[in-house]
Write a protein that holds these residues in place. Sequence first.
Motif, PDB file in Angstrom:
ATOM      1  N   THR A  56      -1.520  -4.590  -2.683  1.00 27.67           N
ATOM      2  CA  THR A  56      -2.137  -3.566  -1.820  1.00 27.67           C
ATOM      3  C   THR A  56      -1.366  -3.439  -0.504  1.00 27.67           C
ATOM      4  OG1 THR A  56      -3.695  -5.274  -1.164  1.00 27.67           O
ATOM      5  CG2 THR A  56      -4.503  -3.633  -2.697  1.00 27.67           C
ATOM      6  N   LYS A  57      -0.877  -4.564   0.011  1.00 26.38           N
ATOM      7  CA  LYS A  57      -0.130  -4.532   1.266  1.00 26.38           C
ATOM      8  C   LYS A  57       1.152  -3.724   1.090  1.00 26.38           C
ATOM      9  CE  LYS A  57       1.980  -7.677   4.469  1.00 26.38           C
ATOM     10  NZ  LYS A  57       2.700  -8.937   4.402  1.00 26.38           N
ATOM     11  N   ASP A  58       1.875  -4.043   0.009  1.00 23.07           N
ATOM     12  CA  ASP A  58       3.140  -3.366  -0.244  1.00 23.07           C
ATOM     13  C   ASP A  58       2.924  -1.882  -0.523  1.00 23.07           C
ATOM     14  OD1 ASP A  58       6.049  -4.317  -0.739  1.00 23.07           O
ATOM     15  OD2 ASP A  58       5.684  -2.825  -2.283  1.00 23.07           O
ATOM     16  N   LEU A  59       1.876  -1.610  -1.293  1.00 13.99           N
ATOM     17  CA  LEU A  59       1.580  -0.233  -1.677  1.00 13.99           C
ATOM     18  C   LEU A  59       1.230   0.598  -0.445  1.00 13.99           C
ATOM     19  CD1 LEU A  59       1.260   1.700  -3.969  1.00 13.99           C
ATOM     20  CD2 LEU A  59      -0.949   0.738  -4.500  1.00 13.99           C
ATOM     21  N   SER A  60       0.387   0.047   0.439  1.00 19.94           N
ATOM     22  CA  SER A  60       0.002   0.791   1.640  1.00 19.94           C
ATOM     23  C   SER A  60       1.218   1.033   2.533  1.00 19.94           C
ATOM     24  CB  SER A  60      -1.055   0.017   2.431  1.00 19.94           C
ATOM     25  OG  SER A  60      -2.228  -0.058   1.655  1.00 19.94           O
ATOM     26  N   LYS A  61       2.080   0.029   2.587  1.00 23.16           N
ATOM     27  CA  LYS A  61       3.279   0.168   3.413  1.00 23.16           C
ATOM     28  C   LYS A  61       4.174   1.278   2.857  1.00 23.16           C
ATOM     29  CE  LYS A  61       7.002  -2.748   4.476  1.00 23.16           C
ATOM     30  NZ  LYS A  61       7.563  -4.046   4.130  1.00 23.16           N
ATOM     31  N   ASN A  62       4.329   1.262   1.535  1.00 21.51           N
ATOM     32  CA  ASN A  62       5.191   2.260   0.906  1.00 21.51           C
ATOM     33  C   ASN A  62       4.616   3.668   1.048  1.00 21.51           C
ATOM     34  OD1 ASN A  62       7.567   2.819  -0.525  1.00 21.51           O
ATOM     35  ND2 ASN A  62       6.394   3.076  -2.410  1.00 21.51           N
ATOM     36  N   LEU A  63       3.286   3.768   0.900  1.00 25.29           N
ATOM     37  CA  LEU A  63       2.652   5.092   1.040  1.00 25.29           C
ATOM     38  C   LEU A  63       2.788   5.591   2.477  1.00 25.29           C
ATOM     39  CD1 LEU A  63      -0.565   4.843  -1.155  1.00 25.29           C
ATOM     40  CD2 LEU A  63       1.616   5.897  -1.683  1.00 25.29           C
ATOM     41  N   ALA A  64       2.747   4.656   3.428  1.00 26.78           N
ATOM     42  CA  ALA A  64       2.945   5.044   4.825  1.00 26.78           C
ATOM     43  C   ALA A  64       4.358   5.580   5.027  1.00 26.78           C
ATOM     44  CB  ALA A  64       2.687   3.859   5.741  1.00 26.78           C
ATOM     45  N   TYR A 105       6.056   7.186   2.845  1.00 29.30           N
ATOM     46  CA  TYR A 105       6.128   8.518   2.232  1.00 29.30           C
ATOM     47  C   TYR A 105       5.309   9.530   3.021  1.00 29.30           C
ATOM     48  CZ  TYR A 105       8.579   7.546  -2.164  1.00 29.30           C
ATOM     49  OH  TYR A 105       9.517   7.242  -3.107  1.00 29.30           O
ATOM     50  N   PHE A 106       4.066   9.157   3.358  1.00 30.32           N
ATOM     51  CA  PHE A 106       3.120  10.161   3.857  1.00 30.32           C
ATOM     52  C   PHE A 106       2.865  10.037   5.360  1.00 30.32           C
ATOM     53  CE2 PHE A 106       2.300   9.728  -0.626  1.00 30.32           C
ATOM     54  CZ  PHE A 106       2.152  11.032  -1.043  1.00 30.32           C
ATOM     55  N   GLY A 107       3.488   9.079   6.016  1.00 32.60           N
ATOM     56  CA  GLY A 107       3.237   8.882   7.436  1.00 32.60           C
ATOM     57  C   GLY A 107       2.043   7.994   7.672  1.00 32.60           C
ATOM     58  N   THR A 108       2.014   7.328   8.817  1.00 31.32           N
ATOM     59  CA  THR A 108       0.943   6.367   9.075  1.00 31.32           C
ATOM     60  C   THR A 108      -0.373   7.037   9.446  1.00 31.32           C
ATOM     61  OG1 THR A 108       2.003   6.187  11.217  1.00 31.32           O
ATOM     62  CG2 THR A 108       2.252   4.315   9.739  1.00 31.32           C
ATOM     63  N   ALA A 109      -0.314   8.312   9.848  1.00 34.88           N
ATOM     64  CA  ALA A 109      -1.528   8.985  10.322  1.00 34.88           C
ATOM     65  C   ALA A 109      -2.580   9.098   9.234  1.00 34.88           C
ATOM     66  CB  ALA A 109      -1.168  10.353  10.873  1.00 34.88           C
ATOM     67  N   SER A 110      -2.166   9.510   8.068  1.00 39.52           N
ATOM     68  CA  SER A 110      -3.156   9.656   6.997  1.00 39.52           C
ATOM     69  C   SER A 110      -2.560   9.137   5.700  1.00 39.52           C
ATOM     70  CB  SER A 110      -3.559  11.125   6.846  1.00 39.52           C
ATOM     71  OG  SER A 110      -2.413  11.896   6.589  1.00 39.52           O
ATOM     72  N   ILE A 111      -2.809   7.874   5.425  1.00 38.59           N
ATOM     73  CA  ILE A 111      -2.321   7.279   4.181  1.00 38.59           C
ATOM     74  C   ILE A 111      -3.279   7.669   3.054  1.00 38.59           C
ATOM     75  CG2 ILE A 111      -1.840   5.090   3.016  1.00 38.59           C
ATOM     76  CD1 ILE A 111      -1.243   3.908   5.753  1.00 38.59           C
ATOM     77  N   PRO A 112      -2.760   8.181   1.943  1.00 36.15           N
ATOM     78  CA  PRO A 112      -3.650   8.557   0.836  1.00 36.15           C
ATOM     79  C   PRO A 112      -4.448   7.350   0.336  1.00 36.15           C
ATOM     80  CG  PRO A 112      -1.438   9.360   0.453  1.00 36.15           C
ATOM     81  CD  PRO A 112      -1.356   8.465   1.635  1.00 36.15           C
ATOM     82  N   THR A 113      -5.654   7.617  -0.137  1.00 32.13           N
ATOM     83  CA  THR A 113      -6.488   6.515  -0.630  1.00 32.13           C
ATOM     84  C   THR A 113      -6.204   6.273  -2.108  1.00 32.13           C
ATOM     85  OG1 THR A 113      -8.214   8.112  -1.076  1.00 32.13           O
ATOM     86  CG2 THR A 113      -8.359   6.896   0.987  1.00 32.13           C
ATOM     87  N   TYR A 114      -6.390   5.042  -2.515  1.00 30.50           N
ATOM     88  CA  TYR A 114      -6.167   4.701  -3.915  1.00 30.50           C
ATOM     89  C   TYR A 114      -7.117   3.576  -4.321  1.00 30.50           C
ATOM     90  CZ  TYR A 114      -3.512   0.882  -1.808  1.00 30.50           C
ATOM     91  OH  TYR A 114      -3.144  -0.198  -1.072  1.00 30.50           O
ATOM     92  N   SER A 115      -7.275   3.417  -5.614  1.00 31.54           N
ATOM     93  CA  SER A 115      -8.051   2.285  -6.118  1.00 31.54           C
ATOM     94  C   SER A 115      -7.216   1.573  -7.162  1.00 31.54           C
ATOM     95  CB  SER A 115      -9.367   2.758  -6.731  1.00 31.54           C
ATOM     96  OG  SER A 115      -9.106   3.535  -7.873  1.00 31.54           O
ATOM     97  N   ILE A 116      -7.345   0.269  -7.225  1.00 31.23           N
ATOM     98  CA  ILE A 116      -6.635  -0.501  -8.239  1.00 31.23           C
ATOM     99  C   ILE A 116      -7.670  -1.169  -9.127  1.00 31.23           C
ATOM    100  CG2 ILE A 116      -5.024  -2.375  -8.690  1.00 31.23           C
ATOM    101  CD1 ILE A 116      -3.796  -1.870  -5.969  1.00 31.23           C
ATOM    102  N   ARG A 117      -7.535  -0.931 -10.431  1.00 31.38           N
ATOM    103  CA  ARG A 117      -8.508  -1.483 -11.369  1.00 31.38           C
ATOM    104  C   ARG A 117      -7.792  -2.416 -12.341  1.00 31.38           C
ATOM    105  NH1 ARG A 117     -12.042   0.089 -15.924  1.00 31.38           N
ATOM    106  NH2 ARG A 117     -10.437   1.441 -16.763  1.00 31.38           N
ATOM    107  N   ILE A 118      -8.356  -3.567 -12.558  1.00 32.79           N
ATOM    108  CA  ILE A 118      -7.860  -4.449 -13.610  1.00 32.79           C
ATOM    109  C   ILE A 118      -8.977  -4.548 -14.648  1.00 32.79           C
ATOM    110  CG2 ILE A 118      -6.987  -6.740 -14.177  1.00 32.79           C
ATOM    111  CD1 ILE A 118      -6.071  -7.009 -11.291  1.00 32.79           C
ATOM    112  N   PRO A 119      -8.924  -3.736 -15.690  1.00 29.56           N
ATOM    113  CA  PRO A 119     -10.066  -3.648 -16.609  1.00 29.56           C
ATOM    114  C   PRO A 119     -10.396  -4.981 -17.277  1.00 29.56           C
ATOM    115  CG  PRO A 119      -8.237  -2.308 -17.374  1.00 29.56           C
ATOM    116  CD  PRO A 119      -7.850  -2.822 -16.046  1.00 29.56           C
ATOM    117  N   HIS A 120      -9.372  -5.774 -17.553  1.00 30.12           N
ATOM    118  CA  HIS A 120      -9.624  -7.014 -18.282  1.00 30.12           C
ATOM    119  C   HIS A 120     -10.448  -8.000 -17.458  1.00 30.12           C
ATOM    120  CE1 HIS A 120      -9.109 -10.134 -21.142  1.00 30.12           C
ATOM    121  NE2 HIS A 120      -8.530 -10.920 -20.265  1.00 30.12           N
TER     122      HIS A 120
END
Lengths: 342, 307
Positions: A194-202, A204-219
Amino acid sequence: MTVDHDIPHNRLAARPPPQDVSLRPDTSPDSPLQPPSYAGRSIGQVCLSLAKMLVGKNKPAAPSTPETSITSAVLFVINHTILLQIFFLLSIYKSIQYLYRKVALKYLTLAYYPNKSPHVIRDDVNKLTKIPKNISCILNLKHEDDENGGIDGLINQISEIAAWSLSAGVPQLSIYEYTGLVNRNHAAYLPLLTKDLSKNLANYFGTASIPTYSIRIPHKNIITYSAPGTTKVDLEITLLSRVDGKPTIVELTKTMSDLAINNELSVNDISIDLIDEELVELVGPEPDLVVCFAPYLDLQDYPPWHIRLSEIYWEQDNKDVNYAVFIRALKLYAHCKINVGK
Amino acid sequence: MSLFYLSWPLKQLWKAALSVKIFHYLVSLFKDGMIAVMRTGPVPKHIALIMDGNRRYAKTKQLPLEEGHSAGAESLVDVLNVCYKVGIEQVTVYAFSIENFNRPKQEVDTLFGLLRDKLRFLSQNEESFASQNKIIIRILGNRSMIPADILHDLEFVEAKTKDFDTKKVFNVCFPYTSRDEIAAAIRSVVEARKSEEITIDSLNASMYFGPNSPPLDILIRTSGHQRLSDFMLWQCNYNCTIEFVQTLWPDFGFYSITKILLKWSYYKALQLEEESFTGMKKNPTKHVSDILKLLPPPPPFASVNQR
């Protein structure tokens, strides 16, 4: 190296227990899945192997039927030699092809460069007539010493693909990795992801509005949201591994068998629709497009129920997760014609 | 399609050349030679075919639909011939999908009739293909969906070939989808209500293919679609080469199948060589844990404070 030290939250009856990772005895769950050795072989090695096959002990034995005579043995040796000559020519052809494909891929990588800019990606995507709603990517865990290898490499790749999917406007993404390294050690690796993903999205999309996401591990029945409190997200990520494939179907069968023994379920009620409903809940929806980032197509025990109508895309001799492959997969999807049965 | 028009005069030329006897003889000599050569290398045990493109073939050639399907059946016989001669044990074809019932009724009837006629032709008398090569024909799929008269004929064909003492099997999936197969396997496992543990093997054994079928090695889909269309999903997702070929099925002949088999054989040979090489290296490491016990005993202890 990796120990499962978490308590599974078994809310669903049909959830498989966490220790069933070693259903196939020949592959230990800890060893990363190695692509077959021919993948990146040099011509020298091939020649050596072929020469060894010609003189070595372990060549296939001539058919030992009672009427085996000297003529048939000689004929076998001659034919086998011809076969090895063909293999030799093939190996030269393959090497040239490999070189050609590598150059082509390099060119494509330069031609389609996302430049960490969602606008560029969206522009590329808007030239297409249709896009999939659910993309699934098959990733390979590389050796830790390799470029983009180990857990860091894997997390990097997931973050990049997530950013591309968001930019392309694809709302659902599932990542399949055979060993399920992140899934098994989610207590340690999910925060990293999640840390890496948020950093990467920032990025791409700038720190002002990072897109929201959810991570699911079904198992493991785990779901985390990037922004706590909101369940409506821009991108739903599902992490899958081998246990979500055939082992989950086996678990489902066990549950159904138990229910049938207690007379809570009639055998005739087990229909395709019922199984589909259960498996969508247990694993996730059917992907529209499966992208395999490997030099050859190998489904690596991908959940069989889910690849029924998925378009499958991979780039020959490509080992990396790069944007060119991703956008070309979307292009293939845009051109495909979907007609069930017709 | 432009490629198709280019290849059209070439094909005519090839056909004309084949009508010259000596040339025809040379070509068949070459084919037999190739088969004999391929037999000496690694050979897959089980291959599956999705024969796509019959209708497109008929359309591009402006033939009636039926002609397209029968051209496809002809090329199937060619491919089967190569496969069994090379030494492949099982060939599985996707003859009819359950989803195909969505097609116009007339076409469905044509397909059923064609399949029945072709299977009969394959097995009817002593000189026919299946009897001569001793091939067992099996019909796999959801039988409850087959009309009674056709089912009767198909069962007759099955009964006629099932007693051959051979490993060669020709599986005809009719009407089949993989999801239907998995559902049927789950149903039969649940119905058995055995006390023993349900494993992946009990599901494997309950598939239409049965427990004795070798694992799938190659799956070929013609006419360029890159999806599986509900065919052998359970079998093809591990250790199986999936080939998507651009050719339409009626154009898929000796050379196309040889190319795929040679490629598989090449990679398999290299893999086997590698395995035998690394396998030799790996064997001694198995006993590593016993090294401490295997060491000779050390000299006696001499300690100042512990007597």
